[in-house]
Write a protein that holds these residues in place. Structure first.
Motif, PDB file in Angstrom:
ATOM      1  N   TYR A 230      61.086 -22.742  23.500  1.00  0.00           N
ATOM      2  CA  TYR A 230      61.377 -24.143  23.819  1.00  0.00           C
ATOM      3  C   TYR A 230      60.143 -24.901  24.294  1.00  0.00           C
ATOM      4  O   TYR A 230      60.085 -26.121  24.149  1.00  0.00           O
ATOM      5  N   ASP A 231      59.174 -24.191  24.842  1.00  0.00           N
ATOM      6  CA  ASP A 231      57.970 -24.875  25.336  1.00  0.00           C
ATOM      7  C   ASP A 231      56.832 -24.900  24.317  1.00  0.00           C
ATOM      8  O   ASP A 231      55.723 -25.328  24.629  1.00  0.00           O
ATOM      9  N   ALA A 232      57.102 -24.479  23.089  1.00  0.00           N
ATOM     10  CA  ALA A 232      56.035 -24.346  22.087  1.00  0.00           C
ATOM     11  C   ALA A 232      55.433 -25.686  21.681  1.00  0.00           C
ATOM     12  O   ALA A 232      54.308 -25.731  21.177  1.00  0.00           O
ATOM     13  N   LEU A 233      56.162 -26.773  21.896  1.00  0.00           N
ATOM     14  CA  LEU A 233      55.691 -28.082  21.451  1.00  0.00           C
ATOM     15  C   LEU A 233      55.171 -28.934  22.605  1.00  0.00           C
ATOM     16  O   LEU A 233      54.883 -30.115  22.428  1.00  0.00           O
ATOM     17  N   GLU A 234      55.063 -28.332  23.793  1.00  0.00           N
ATOM     18  CA  GLU A 234      54.470 -29.038  24.925  1.00  0.00           C
ATOM     19  C   GLU A 234      53.015 -29.412  24.600  1.00  0.00           C
ATOM     20  O   GLU A 234      52.343 -28.677  23.892  1.00  0.00           O
ATOM     21  N   PRO A 235      52.505 -30.531  25.112  1.00  0.00           N
ATOM     22  CA  PRO A 235      53.167 -31.508  25.972  1.00  0.00           C
ATOM     23  C   PRO A 235      53.880 -32.614  25.188  1.00  0.00           C
ATOM     24  O   PRO A 235      54.447 -33.509  25.782  1.00  0.00           O
TER      25      PRO A 235
ATOM     26  N   PHE B 134      56.575 -32.590  22.894  1.00  0.00           N
ATOM     27  CA  PHE B 134      58.024 -32.487  23.042  1.00  0.00           C
ATOM     28  C   PHE B 134      58.267 -31.494  24.171  1.00  0.00           C
ATOM     29  O   PHE B 134      57.892 -30.321  24.057  1.00  0.00           O
ATOM     30  N   ASP B 135      58.866 -31.942  25.261  1.00  0.00           N
ATOM     31  CA  ASP B 135      58.982 -31.099  26.446  1.00  0.00           C
ATOM     32  C   ASP B 135      60.044 -30.017  26.288  1.00  0.00           C
ATOM     33  O   ASP B 135      61.018 -30.162  25.547  1.00  0.00           O
ATOM     34  N   ALA B 136      59.835 -28.928  27.022  1.00  0.00           N
ATOM     35  CA  ALA B 136      60.679 -27.745  26.894  1.00  0.00           C
ATOM     36  C   ALA B 136      62.127 -28.021  27.279  1.00  0.00           C
ATOM     37  O   ALA B 136      63.061 -27.530  26.625  1.00  0.00           O
ATOM     38  N   ARG B 137      62.355 -28.802  28.349  1.00  0.00           N
ATOM     39  CA  ARG B 137      63.720 -29.044  28.789  1.00  0.00           C
ATOM     40  C   ARG B 137      64.505 -29.820  27.741  1.00  0.00           C
ATOM     41  O   ARG B 137      65.665 -29.496  27.451  1.00  0.00           O
ATOM     42  N   THR B 138      63.868 -30.832  27.147  1.00  0.00           N
ATOM     43  CA  THR B 138      64.537 -31.581  26.089  1.00  0.00           C
ATOM     44  C   THR B 138      64.842 -30.687  24.898  1.00  0.00           C
ATOM     45  O   THR B 138      65.946 -30.732  24.338  1.00  0.00           O
TER      46      THR B 138
END
Length: 205
Positions: free
Chosen positions: A12-17, A19-23
């Protein structure tokens, strides 16, 4: 055969910053899962549930009238999101035949991005912006709610084979970007999986 929530294939955090992990977690595990659950409920014990999700949304004319709205909305949500997750990855580059085709269709990559951003920004309420291959030509189109270009002009107001797509429902960006949809759209260019888009383009030609 019931439809199932596809794996993202990345954390879920692979697209930070961008696309944020929580979203990403809420978007995938709750919103997309809800579309899957509701679609399965609508088509419980119906033979149409044996179709792939893309085949299902291209054949809405075969769906019984009392199920059509549910299948359009929930099936569209499942189809669109299943495509969207594959469409996201850091570190890929637009190149090759797809880059050439984009320059031919729009004049330049920057002109394409500007047209895509305009379409994504101008979706009123919830919907999607798309790059599609339509009768051998690349086009930018937009759809409302969970409609897909695969549904055709008569239903979705757009048609074509999706090459890239961007979800502009608020649930896709509100935790990070709040009401600043244009900032979210700009960030999309950092996470487009151009390798996957190129594969789609090659398959569709």
């Amino acid at each position: 055969m019931a439809y199932t929530l596809p794996s993202l294939g990345y954390s879920y955090d692979a697209l930070e910053p961008d696309f944020d992990a929580r979203t990403m977690e809420i978007h995938h595990s709750r919103h997309h899962q809800t579309y899957v659950n509701n679609l399965n409920a609508a088509l419980k014990d119906h033979e149409l549930s044996s179709l792939s999700i893309d085949d299902l949304v291209t054949q809405l004319d075969k769906v019984p009238a009392d199920k059509k709205v549910a299948v359009r909305n929930q099936g569209g949500g499942h189809a669109n999101h299943s495509f969207f997750w594959k469409n996201l990855k850091h570190g890929t580059t637009l190149s090759g035949d797809l880059e050439t085709a984009i320059k031919t269709a729009f004049g330049s990559v920057d002109a394409f991005k500007a047209e895509f951003e305009k379409a994504a920004t101008s979706v009123f309420g919830s919907g999607w912006a798309w790059l599609v291959l339509q009768n051998g030509q690349l086009k930018v189109v937009k759809t409302s709610n969970q409609d897909s270009p695969l549904m055709g002009e008569a239903i979705s107001g757009a048609s074509g084979y999706p090459i890239i797509g961007l979800d502009v429902w608020e649930h896709a960006y509100y935790l990070k970007y709040q009401n600043k949809r244009p900032d979210y759209i700009k960030a999309f260019w950092n996470v487009v999986n151009w390798d996957y888009a190129s594969e789609r383009f090659s398959q569709a030609k």
